[in-house]
Scaffold this motif. Sequence first.
Motif, PDB file in Angstrom:
ATOM      1  N   ARG A  13       6.545  -8.241   2.908  1.00 16.39           N
ATOM      2  CA  ARG A  13       5.972  -7.065   2.532  1.00 16.39           C
ATOM      3  C   ARG A  13       7.086  -5.874   2.349  1.00 16.39           C
ATOM      4  NH1 ARG A  13       3.146  -2.713   4.293  1.00 16.39           N
ATOM      5  NH2 ARG A  13       1.083  -2.148   3.297  1.00 16.39           N
ATOM      6  N   LEU A  17       8.018  -3.491  -0.750  1.00 17.39           N
ATOM      7  CA  LEU A  17       8.169  -2.020  -0.320  1.00 17.39           C
ATOM      8  C   LEU A  17       9.424  -1.303  -0.915  1.00 17.39           C
ATOM      9  CD1 LEU A  17       5.546  -1.426   2.448  1.00 17.39           C
ATOM     10  CD2 LEU A  17       5.069  -1.099  -0.065  1.00 17.39           C
ATOM     11  N   PHE A  52       0.707  -7.615  -2.846  1.00 14.79           N
ATOM     12  CA  PHE A  52      -0.152  -6.076  -3.507  1.00 14.79           C
ATOM     13  C   PHE A  52      -0.500  -6.594  -5.103  1.00 14.79           C
ATOM     14  CE2 PHE A  52       3.491  -4.806  -0.566  1.00 14.79           C
ATOM     15  CZ  PHE A  52       2.826  -3.942  -0.156  1.00 14.79           C
ATOM     16  N   GLU A  57      -1.468   0.248  -5.065  1.00 18.45           N
ATOM     17  CA  GLU A  57      -1.456  -0.239  -3.889  1.00 18.45           C
ATOM     18  C   GLU A  57       0.161  -0.139  -3.087  1.00 18.45           C
ATOM     19  OE1 GLU A  57      -2.730  -4.249  -2.983  1.00 18.45           O
ATOM     20  OE2 GLU A  57      -4.743  -3.994  -3.903  1.00 18.45           O
ATOM     21  N   THR A  60       0.491   3.745  -2.382  1.00 14.56           N
ATOM     22  CA  THR A  60      -0.132   3.919  -1.167  1.00 14.56           C
ATOM     23  C   THR A  60       0.360   3.550  -0.041  1.00 14.56           C
ATOM     24  OG1 THR A  60      -2.344   3.803  -2.370  1.00 14.56           O
ATOM     25  CG2 THR A  60      -2.255   3.799  -0.013  1.00 14.56           C
ATOM     26  N   ALA A  61       1.107   2.364   0.013  1.00 13.81           N
ATOM     27  CA  ALA A  61       1.715   1.568   1.106  1.00 13.81           C
ATOM     28  C   ALA A  61       3.071   2.616   1.516  1.00 13.81           C
ATOM     29  CB  ALA A  61       2.057   0.257   0.991  1.00 13.81           C
ATOM     30  N   GLU A  65       3.348   4.813   4.810  1.00 14.68           N
ATOM     31  CA  GLU A  65       4.871   4.408   5.609  1.00 14.68           C
ATOM     32  C   GLU A  65       5.445   5.663   5.973  1.00 14.68           C
ATOM     33  OE1 GLU A  65       8.203   2.248   4.054  1.00 14.68           O
ATOM     34  OE2 GLU A  65       7.115   0.528   5.098  1.00 14.68           O
TER      35      GLU A  65
END
Length: 195
Positions: A13, A17, A52, A57, A60-61, A65
């Motif tokens: 993940r 990102l 995702f 999404e 937003t992540a 963070e």
Amino acid sequence: MPRVSEAHLAARRQQILDAAARCFVRNGFHQTSMQDVIKEAGLSVGAFYRYFKSKNELITAIAGEKISAVTGVLDGFLELDPMPPIPEIMDRLLELVDLASVEDGTVRIAVQVWGEAVHDPEVGALVAEIYGRVRDRAVRTAERAQAAGQLPPDADPVGIGAAFFGLVQGYILQRILLGGIDRQTYVNGVRALLA
């Protein structure tokens, strides 16, 4: 078939990102496709979409963070007794902005997200929730500063918290759009305003 560990899922993940952040910084939110992020992450389409489903999404992540780092700093100051003066707290927050500017440029994503929030109700709602957490802590900081005599007793903590939060956003905008402002000069200006 062996189970995938939580650590592996979290690492994958984060890999996505980090790839998305590099793409958004380099090309902007609208000019980055999901395929660009998938390629940057070095994953298959199926592996990517397990984590995702959309750019919203991802954004937003990433925002969540970064904001968690800010709220963590504010929470740490709110736990101190006595709490440091507001300019010291501002200096620490702006140090995070400077680090995000220098290390990976992700502070530039904040400005893109703010612009997107104006046009996309889904992003707008997410931004309101995420940034609302920071403003709430800024209000609590103002309340604590007022109780400690750092601010006038008749001052409105909600207004001060909103202004405090706006000063952080203003620093970000000036760094990104104008350049040429350093943290110490800005914090000295905040000190002068509060004097």
